[in-house]
Scaffold this active site. Sequence first.
Site, PDB file in Angstrom:
ATOM      1  CG  LEU A  21      -1.755 -11.844  30.624  1.00  0.00           C
ATOM      2  CD1 LEU A  21      -3.139 -11.358  30.226  1.00  0.00           C
ATOM      3  CD2 LEU A  21      -1.871 -13.030  31.572  1.00  0.00           C
ATOM      4  CE  LYS A  70       6.615  -2.306  24.372  1.00  0.00           C
ATOM      5  NZ  LYS A  70       5.222  -1.920  24.069  1.00  0.00           N
ATOM      6  N   GLY A 133      -2.376   9.810  26.093  1.00  0.00           N
ATOM      7  CA  GLY A 133      -1.062   9.360  26.534  1.00  0.00           C
ATOM      8  C   GLY A 133      -0.003   9.739  25.526  1.00  0.00           C
ATOM      9  N   GLY A 135       3.444   8.077  25.520  1.00  0.00           N
ATOM     10  CA  GLY A 135       4.592   7.182  25.581  1.00  0.00           C
ATOM     11  C   GLY A 135       4.762   6.329  24.339  1.00  0.00           C
TER      12      GLY A 135
END
Length: 280
Positions: A21, A70, A133, A135
């Site tokens: 988006l 990234k 998480g 990451g």
Amino acid sequence: MTANSGPRRAGVLGHPIAHSLSPVLHRSAYRALGLDWEYDAYDVEAGGLSGFLDGMDDAWAGLSLTMPLKVEAVPLMDFVESMAKLVGAVNTVLVQDIGGSRQLVGANTDVWGIQAAFREAGVTAASSGLIIGGGATATSAMAALGALGVTAPYVAVRSRGRAGGLLRAATKMGVHPKFISLEEIPSVMPFVEAVVSTVPAEAGERIASSLSGIREGSVLLDVVYEPLVTPLSIRFVAFDGIAIGGERMLLHQAAEQVRLLTGRTAPITEMGNSLRDVLN
């Protein structure tokens, strides 16, 4: 580099990228700012970032990066800003002309986006937190919670061996994560003030089904924004918690990118309206 007289270019890179988006957010910002800029999505797989950077001409102002690029971007930059260096991930590339030569500057606006989303919900400080998480986004969440005052967050991961980047960043930050399994989340949830979930909606749904309670007044940021309301956030609110949708982090990190790329204050209202229209 030669002076650019045509429209400036920017874009988002990653794989897969069709769902992004970022074009909606950036295009609405440039329209509101009256800038003749182009912003498109480019499908770039792991290992392909260097070639893309080499092919950019002087029309480019910068890039947004998503996974899996990234971490790959960090050694490709001429300069990496302190926050990006700290978390070991670049989600924003600024193309700057210094002395007639192109310089690539790597920045990270994910941390800003998380902080801004919490501030928007009235959270300016916290002493305890949980990150679900391990990451790159979880590492950014650790930095954001650290800025709120959480120096020893619980970190729930499926495999600690896959959280090496987070652990290295924690050492640099002076943060001391307490690793737990996903199955242990229900036992710590009643004791934490701020929660950030970085796992997919289906994983969040499994966690939600196991919850039996939360700390009164605690706040959850679920970074997932599709669906707009996740099973985990529904469960959290059912226990009288406060849930922040992932679209707020998305909006604020993009707004900071716009500021860095253009040097102008991002039109948050217009960007938020465009995002809402698409998600609804």
